[in-house]
Design a protein around this motif. Structure first.
Motif, mmCIF file in Angstrom:
data_model
loop_
_atom_site.group_PDB
_atom_site.id
_atom_site.type_symbol
_atom_site.label_atom_id
_atom_site.label_comp_id
_atom_site.label_asym_id
_atom_site.label_seq_id
_atom_site.Cartn_x
_atom_site.Cartn_y
_atom_site.Cartn_z
ATOM 1 N N LYS A 1 8.176 -68.064 -15.522
ATOM 2 C CA LYS A 1 7.230 -69.111 -15.119
ATOM 3 C C LYS A 1 7.783 -70.493 -15.463
ATOM 4 O O LYS A 1 7.734 -71.419 -14.643
ATOM 5 C CB LYS A 1 5.889 -68.885 -15.809
ATOM 6 N N LEU A 2 8.343 -70.643 -16.660
ATOM 7 C CA LEU A 2 8.937 -71.921 -17.053
ATOM 8 C C LEU A 2 10.144 -72.248 -16.163
ATOM 9 O O LEU A 2 10.343 -73.408 -15.781
ATOM 10 C CB LEU A 2 9.334 -71.899 -18.522
ATOM 11 N N ALA B 1 -0.702 -75.754 -19.882
ATOM 12 C CA ALA B 1 -0.119 -74.506 -19.376
ATOM 13 C C ALA B 1 1.305 -74.351 -19.897
ATOM 14 O O ALA B 1 1.673 -73.288 -20.416
ATOM 15 C CB ALA B 1 -0.140 -74.486 -17.849
ATOM 16 N N ILE B 2 2.092 -75.397 -19.776
ATOM 17 C CA ILE B 2 3.487 -75.329 -20.213
ATOM 18 C C ILE B 2 3.568 -75.089 -21.715
ATOM 19 O O ILE B 2 4.399 -74.303 -22.174
ATOM 20 C CB ILE B 2 4.247 -76.606 -19.788
ATOM 21 N N THR B 3 2.675 -75.721 -22.474
ATOM 22 C CA THR B 3 2.656 -75.516 -23.924
ATOM 23 C C THR B 3 2.472 -74.041 -24.257
ATOM 24 O O THR B 3 3.190 -73.491 -25.098
ATOM 25 C CB THR B 3 1.532 -76.354 -24.574
ATOM 26 N N TYR B 4 1.525 -73.395 -23.580
ATOM 27 C CA TYR B 4 1.267 -71.979 -23.862
ATOM 28 C C TYR B 4 2.385 -71.082 -23.328
ATOM 29 O O TYR B 4 2.755 -70.104 -23.975
ATOM 30 C CB TYR B 4 -0.099 -71.553 -23.321
ATOM 31 N N TYR B 5 2.918 -71.408 -22.158
ATOM 32 C CA TYR B 5 4.041 -70.622 -21.644
ATOM 33 C C TYR B 5 5.246 -70.734 -22.574
ATOM 34 O O TYR B 5 5.959 -69.748 -22.792
ATOM 35 C CB TYR B 5 4.426 -71.076 -20.229
ATOM 36 N N GLU B 6 5.471 -71.927 -23.142
ATOM 37 C CA GLU B 6 6.587 -72.087 -24.073
ATOM 38 C C GLU B 6 6.397 -71.240 -25.327
ATOM 39 O O GLU B 6 7.350 -70.657 -25.849
ATOM 40 C CB GLU B 6 6.762 -73.568 -24.443
ATOM 41 N N GLU B 7 5.164 -71.167 -25.820
ATOM 42 C CA GLU B 7 4.881 -70.319 -26.990
ATOM 43 C C GLU B 7 5.185 -68.858 -26.671
ATOM 44 O O GLU B 7 5.805 -68.148 -27.459
ATOM 45 C CB GLU B 7 3.420 -70.462 -27.439
ATOM 46 N N SER B 8 4.753 -68.417 -25.520
ATOM 47 C CA SER B 8 4.995 -67.041 -25.107
ATOM 48 C C SER B 8 6.488 -66.783 -24.920
ATOM 49 O O SER B 8 7.018 -65.757 -25.346
ATOM 50 C CB SER B 8 4.228 -66.734 -23.823
ATOM 51 N N ALA B 9 7.156 -67.735 -24.289
ATOM 52 C CA ALA B 9 8.598 -67.600 -24.057
ATOM 53 C C ALA B 9 9.362 -67.539 -25.369
ATOM 54 O O ALA B 9 10.353 -66.812 -25.496
ATOM 55 C CB ALA B 9 9.102 -68.759 -23.201
ATOM 56 N N TYR C 1 0.932 -62.145 -24.777
ATOM 57 C CA TYR C 1 0.104 -62.099 -23.576
ATOM 58 C C TYR C 1 -1.106 -63.020 -23.688
ATOM 59 O O TYR C 1 -1.622 -63.493 -22.681
ATOM 60 C CB TYR C 1 -0.315 -60.670 -23.261
ATOM 61 N N ALA C 2 -1.546 -63.304 -24.900
ATOM 62 C CA ALA C 2 -2.627 -64.283 -25.075
ATOM 63 C C ALA C 2 -2.125 -65.659 -24.652
ATOM 64 O O ALA C 2 -2.814 -66.390 -23.928
ATOM 65 C CB ALA C 2 -3.101 -64.293 -26.520
ATOM 66 N N TYR C 3 -0.922 -66.006 -25.087
ATOM 67 C CA TYR C 3 -0.328 -67.281 -24.668
ATOM 68 C C TYR C 3 -0.168 -67.322 -23.147
ATOM 69 O O TYR C 3 -0.444 -68.335 -22.507
ATOM 70 C CB TYR C 3 1.032 -67.495 -25.325
ATOM 71 N N ASN C 4 0.301 -66.221 -22.559
ATOM 72 C CA ASN C 4 0.462 -66.161 -21.098
ATOM 73 C C ASN C 4 -0.864 -66.414 -20.392
ATOM 74 O O ASN C 4 -0.943 -67.184 -19.437
ATOM 75 C CB ASN C 4 0.978 -64.792 -20.660
ATOM 76 N N ASN C 5 -1.904 -65.722 -20.837
ATOM 77 C CA ASN C 5 -3.200 -65.855 -20.181
ATOM 78 C C ASN C 5 -3.765 -67.261 -20.339
ATOM 79 O O ASN C 5 -4.374 -67.792 -19.413
ATOM 80 C CB ASN C 5 -4.176 -64.800 -20.694
#
Length: 133
Positions: free
Chosen positions: A94-95, A76-84, A58-62
């Protein structure tokens, strides 16, 4: 016992209607009518980055949301990819949206479909029908 169990018991003993009536408590009595908050995005980013060092999805998402709102889609995509990569369904969705709509990335329906498909089975995917058109 969870919230639904408690609600079921309240219905069984005929107290549910009373339990949902609004009432004032110490939190509402002293709360200003228009509280002033001053969000500090830099501080939020700092704390979410610290939390992300523990692979907290959720930290990556936020962080992704913050950078997306700032228009920095690369971050944004970098962090969403980490979360994913941690299996977080919201980030996968989101991705999928980014690839389906071609937001910052080249439009790629197969990648969009793959991201949507990687989500947990118990998560409803509103955009799946759009992805497979």
């Amino acid at each position: 016992m969870d919230k639904t169990d408690i609600m079921d018991i309240a219905r069984e003993i005929d107290t549910y209607e009373t339990s949902i009536l609004p009432y004032e408590d110490c939190c509402t009595i002293f709360l200003p009518k228009h509280p002033v908050i001053n969000p500090d995005l830099d501080k939020a980013i700092e704390y979410f980055k610290k939390a992300s060092t523990f692979n907290y999805a959720y930290a990556y998402n936020n962080l992704g949301k913050i950078y997306e709102n700032k228009g920095n889609f690369k971050e944004a995509i970098t962090y969403y990819e980490e979360s994913a990569s941690l299996g977080e369904s919201w980030a996968l969705n989101k991705l999928g949206e980014f690839y389906r709509l071609g937001i910052y990335v080249k439009k790629d329906m197969q990648k969009a479909f793959d991201y949507y498909s990687d989500q947990n089975d118990d998560v409803r995917v509103d955009n799946m029908a759009d992805a497979i058109k």
